[in-house]
Design a protein around this motif. Structure first.
Motif, PDB file in Angstrom:
ATOM      1  N   ILE A   1     145.466  53.493 -34.496  1.00  0.00           N
ATOM      2  CA  ILE A   1     146.789  53.621 -35.101  1.00  0.00           C
ATOM      3  C   ILE A   1     147.249  52.280 -35.668  1.00  0.00           C
ATOM      4  O   ILE A   1     147.174  51.250 -35.001  1.00  0.00           O
ATOM      5  CB  ILE A   1     147.812  54.133 -34.076  1.00  0.00           C
ATOM      6  N   THR A   2     147.714  52.318 -36.902  1.00  0.00           N
ATOM      7  CA  THR A   2     148.271  51.145 -37.565  1.00  0.00           C
ATOM      8  C   THR A   2     149.371  51.621 -38.503  1.00  0.00           C
ATOM      9  O   THR A   2     149.570  52.818 -38.670  1.00  0.00           O
ATOM     10  CB  THR A   2     147.177  50.346 -38.316  1.00  0.00           C
ATOM     11  N   SER A   3     150.091  50.687 -39.104  1.00  0.00           N
ATOM     12  CA  SER A   3     151.228  51.088 -39.947  1.00  0.00           C
ATOM     13  C   SER A   3     151.084  50.581 -41.371  1.00  0.00           C
ATOM     14  O   SER A   3     150.482  49.539 -41.624  1.00  0.00           O
ATOM     15  CB  SER A   3     152.538  50.580 -39.352  1.00  0.00           C
ATOM     16  N   LEU A   4     151.672  51.342 -42.282  1.00  0.00           N
ATOM     17  CA  LEU A   4     151.766  50.962 -43.685  1.00  0.00           C
ATOM     18  C   LEU A   4     153.136  50.333 -43.913  1.00  0.00           C
ATOM     19  O   LEU A   4     154.076  50.599 -43.155  1.00  0.00           O
ATOM     20  CB  LEU A   4     151.604  52.187 -44.581  1.00  0.00           C
TER      21      LEU A   4
ATOM     22  N   ASN B   1     146.144  49.258 -49.553  1.00  0.00           N
ATOM     23  CA  ASN B   1     144.841  49.854 -49.264  1.00  0.00           C
ATOM     24  C   ASN B   1     144.650  50.065 -47.772  1.00  0.00           C
ATOM     25  O   ASN B   1     145.061  49.240 -46.970  1.00  0.00           O
ATOM     26  CB  ASN B   1     143.706  48.975 -49.789  1.00  0.00           C
ATOM     27  N   ILE B   2     144.005  51.162 -47.444  1.00  0.00           N
ATOM     28  CA  ILE B   2     143.573  51.424 -46.077  1.00  0.00           C
ATOM     29  C   ILE B   2     142.053  51.319 -46.087  1.00  0.00           C
ATOM     30  O   ILE B   2     141.375  52.047 -46.823  1.00  0.00           O
ATOM     31  CB  ILE B   2     143.990  52.829 -45.604  1.00  0.00           C
ATOM     32  N   TYR B   3     141.522  50.394 -45.309  1.00  0.00           N
ATOM     33  CA  TYR B   3     140.079  50.217 -45.190  1.00  0.00           C
ATOM     34  C   TYR B   3     139.625  50.957 -43.945  1.00  0.00           C
ATOM     35  O   TYR B   3     140.158  50.730 -42.855  1.00  0.00           O
ATOM     36  CB  TYR B   3     139.722  48.733 -45.109  1.00  0.00           C
TER      37      TYR B   3
ATOM     38  N   VAL C   1     146.900  53.641 -51.358  1.00  0.00           N
ATOM     39  CA  VAL C   1     148.180  54.288 -51.055  1.00  0.00           C
ATOM     40  C   VAL C   1     149.296  53.574 -51.809  1.00  0.00           C
ATOM     41  O   VAL C   1     150.264  53.116 -51.219  1.00  0.00           O
ATOM     42  CB  VAL C   1     148.470  54.316 -49.535  1.00  0.00           C
ATOM     43  N   ALA C   2     149.163  53.507 -53.122  1.00  0.00           N
ATOM     44  CA  ALA C   2     150.150  52.828 -53.952  1.00  0.00           C
ATOM     45  C   ALA C   2     151.543  53.365 -53.680  1.00  0.00           C
ATOM     46  O   ALA C   2     151.772  54.568 -53.657  1.00  0.00           O
ATOM     47  CB  ALA C   2     149.802  52.997 -55.422  1.00  0.00           C
ATOM     48  N   SER C   3     152.486  52.454 -53.444  1.00  0.00           N
ATOM     49  CA  SER C   3     153.878  52.827 -53.156  1.00  0.00           C
ATOM     50  C   SER C   3     154.663  52.882 -54.452  1.00  0.00           C
ATOM     51  O   SER C   3     154.403  52.182 -55.392  1.00  0.00           O
ATOM     52  CB  SER C   3     154.521  51.801 -52.221  1.00  0.00           C
TER      53      SER C   3
END
Length: 73
Positions: A10-13, A56-58, A70-72
């Motif tokens: 688990i991590t956050s954007l 980016n999520i690697y 995951v462009a905002s």
């Protein structure tokens, strides 16, 4: 939907979305609603680690690595 059972990595954007994995699925919470996990991407390989950097999520897997953009807005 609550988080899937066995959620790990688990991590956050930056936009308040949590990201995690179970098996070969990368799960996403609703922004700032960490009790709502309805969206996932299914990959060909099992996820071993997740790292977020900017938009980016690697994703490291037991096969090939993935990059999810995951462009905002």
């Amino acid at each position: 939907m609550p988080p899937p059972e066995g959620l790990e990595n688990i991590t956050s954007l930056p936009d308040g979305v949590l990201v995690g994995s179970v098996g070969n699925r990368v799960w996403f919470s609703e922004p700032w609603k960490f009790h709502a996990w309805e969206c996932f991407l299914e990959l060909d390989d099992c996820v071993k680690a997740i790292k977020v950097h900017r938009n980016n999520i690697y994703v490291a897997t037991n096969g090939r690595p993935y990059v999810i953009d995951v462009a905002s807005n």
